[in-house]
Structure formats: structure tokens, C-alpha cells
Design an enzyme around this catalytic site. Structure first.
Site, PDB file in Angstrom:
ATOM      1  N   LEU A   1       0.873  -1.167   0.000  1.00  0.00           N
ATOM      2  CA  LEU A   1       0.000   0.000   0.000  1.00  0.00           C
ATOM      3  C   LEU A   1       0.909   1.215   0.000  1.00  0.00           C
ATOM      4  O   LEU A   1       1.933   1.212   0.696  1.00  0.00           O
ATOM      5  CB  LEU A   1      -0.899   0.031   1.239  1.00  0.00           C
ATOM      6  N   ASP A   2       0.555   2.249  -0.758  1.00  0.00           N
ATOM      7  CA  ASP A   2       1.443   3.406  -0.788  1.00  0.00           C
ATOM      8  C   ASP A   2       1.413   4.150   0.543  1.00  0.00           C
ATOM      9  O   ASP A   2       0.552   3.908   1.395  1.00  0.00           O
ATOM     10  CB  ASP A   2       1.112   4.323  -1.971  1.00  0.00           C
ATOM     11  N   LYS A   3       2.355   5.056   0.712  1.00  0.00           N
ATOM     12  CA  LYS A   3       2.537   5.749   1.987  1.00  0.00           C
ATOM     13  C   LYS A   3       1.268   6.439   2.462  1.00  0.00           C
ATOM     14  O   LYS A   3       0.945   6.429   3.655  1.00  0.00           O
ATOM     15  CB  LYS A   3       3.679   6.758   1.859  1.00  0.00           C
TER      16      LYS A   3
ATOM     17  N   SER B   1      -1.811   5.705   1.853  1.00  0.00           N
ATOM     18  CA  SER B   1      -2.974   4.831   2.018  1.00  0.00           C
ATOM     19  C   SER B   1      -2.914   4.067   3.336  1.00  0.00           C
ATOM     20  O   SER B   1      -1.858   3.931   3.949  1.00  0.00           O
ATOM     21  CB  SER B   1      -3.058   3.839   0.855  1.00  0.00           C
TER      22      SER B   1
ATOM     23  N   ARG C   1      -5.644   5.285  -7.184  1.00  0.00           N
ATOM     24  CA  ARG C   1      -5.441   6.736  -7.274  1.00  0.00           C
ATOM     25  C   ARG C   1      -5.395   7.199  -8.733  1.00  0.00           C
ATOM     26  O   ARG C   1      -5.968   8.230  -9.093  1.00  0.00           O
ATOM     27  CB  ARG C   1      -4.153   7.129  -6.550  1.00  0.00           C
TER      28      ARG C   1
END
Length: 237
Positions: A106-108, A110, A193
């Protein structure tokens, strides 16, 4: 065959708890116990028969497979370490007892459900495109939600490839803000996103709430728990 006894700092290091030097400091600070007794510096133990605890959490056998789910908070990187010293999700799982590895990311910015394990075969099966599970994301957005909804229900081109949502649902809407649920079977970098951006939506917050049949549920933000045997088998299927 005799027991394999090793110095406690070496055991803790092998299990990914801390470096040997830091593990020594943990022993000196009284944070480590063996069979219910606070360990002493220089003491040895056998992980196959001794009960070793760190801050009250029992160290699991190194060769035991561990499967956990974490409710990742916003601001943490999905990586083992960061050369810039930023927070990583492995800092939230130091008390697991063994070194575990990420299954997907998961990106930072999220938050939400992420899996970690030391079972490489399981990780590969979950992450491989042929076995990827449907993942559901709850997304708070700004923009023309009705127009974006129609676009998100169709194949969307992001970068140089085309992706499709499994399902899209408007959870709530008030003016140009609201919450939508997007389910995908792929897992490209920042896919949700990018899909929202192409369809005219600005993502305010993004949370993954399920992977396959596994749901985040009421697990508190920043906390983890072991998966049940039935949950592991369902993910394998």
C-alpha cells in the site's frame, strides 16, 4: 542429539527482533525472559524447548509459518527499511516474534489491510497475477462523483495500460464529495489513485478493507493479528 543452545541476543537477531547489540540492551533492560525468569546477559537458550518472551510476547519457533494481517496507518512505508529514516510498517510488527515479509503493498498515503508472512510459497501464490484476489478499497473523494462513477465502471487507461474495476459502488455523496467503493483484481502501482484521477476525482483518503474473503473488520489502526487457519486456507484457494 543434544539441544542447540545459543546466546539470547543471537536468537533475537535471527528472529528479526533486533540487531545483536540492541538485543543485548534489551536483555540488560530486563525485557527478555526465559521460561518465566528474566534473562541475564550471556545466558543461552534453546528455542525448540525454552519459552522465550520479549516484552511479554512469546518468541515463535523460527521455522513456524506465521500469517498476519495489519491495519496500516497513513504515513508508513510498505518496505522493510528506508534509507531516509521514514517510518515503515515493519516497525509495527516487531513483536510478531519472527521476521515477516510483505505480501503486496500500500502506498505511503494509504491505509488499511495488508498481509505479512514468512511463508514464501503463500506470498507468491497471493501476489502472482494468476492468483490475485479481489481487493476492495473504500475511497473518500472530491469531484463529480456521478460522472466519475460511469467512467470507473468501464475500462480505464492509466499510463500505457488498460485496467478494469471488478465493481464500483457509491457509498455516500454530498455535493462534490463522497465515498466510493472500488474493487479490483489487479494490483498495479497506485492503481486506484490513478483510476480516480483519470476519471476526474481527487482522492482524499484511501483504505483497503478486504482481500478476497479476508476483511479488515474492527482491527484497530496500527495493530496486527494472526490469521486463523480457515482464513489462510481461504486465501490459498
Amino acid at each position: 542429539m543434544g539441544n542447540k543452545r545459543e546466546r539470547i541476543p543471537k536468537i533475537l537477531s535471527a528472529h528479526g527482533i533486533a540487531s545483536r547489540r540492541k538485543a543485548e540492551a534489551m536483555v540488560v533492560a530486563g525485557r527478555v525472559s526465559v521460561n518465566g525468569v528474566v534473562a541475564a546477559l550471556g545466558q543461552s537458550a534453546d528455542v525448540s524447548c525454552d519459552v522465550i518472551t520479549v516484552d511479554g510476547v512469546t518468541l515463535r519457533a523460527k521455522d513456524a509459518f506465521v500469517y498476519i494481517m495489519l491495519n496500516k496507518p497513513c504515513g508508513y512505508l510498505s518496505t522493510a527499511r528506508d534509507e531516509r529514516g521514514r517510518q515503515t510498517i515493519l516497525e509495527l510488527t516487531r513483536d510478531v516474534g519472527v521476521r515477516v515479509y510483505l505480501v503486496g503493498r500500500l502506498d505511503k498515503e494509504s491505509e488499511g489491510l495488508i498481509l505479512l508472512t514468512n511463508d514464501g510459497d503463500f506470498a507468491n501464490r497471493i501476489a502472482h497475477p494468476s492468483g490475485e484476489k479481489v481487493k476492495v478499497y473504500r475511497v473518500e473523494v472530491l469531484g463529480d462523483i456521478s460522472k466519475a462513477y460511469a467512467l470507473l465502471c468501464e475500462p480505464v487507461e492509466i499510463d500505457d495500460y488498460v485496467v478494469s474495476a471488478v465493481s464500483v459502488e457509491i457509498i455516500s455523496q454530498k455535493g462534490n464529495s463522497g465515498v466510493i467503493s472500488i474493487s479490483i483484481a489487479e494490483g498495479r502501482n497506485r492503481q486506484i489513485r490513478k483510476m480516480c484521477a483519470v476519471c476526474g476525482l481527487k482522492v482524499v483518503s484511501l483504505r483497503r478493507v478486504s482481500i478476497g474473503a479476508l476483511e479488515l473488520g474492527s482491527l484497530p489502526l496500527g495493530k496486527w493479528r494472526h490469521l486463523t487457519e480457515s482464513e489462510v486456507e481461504a486465501l490459498r484457494g
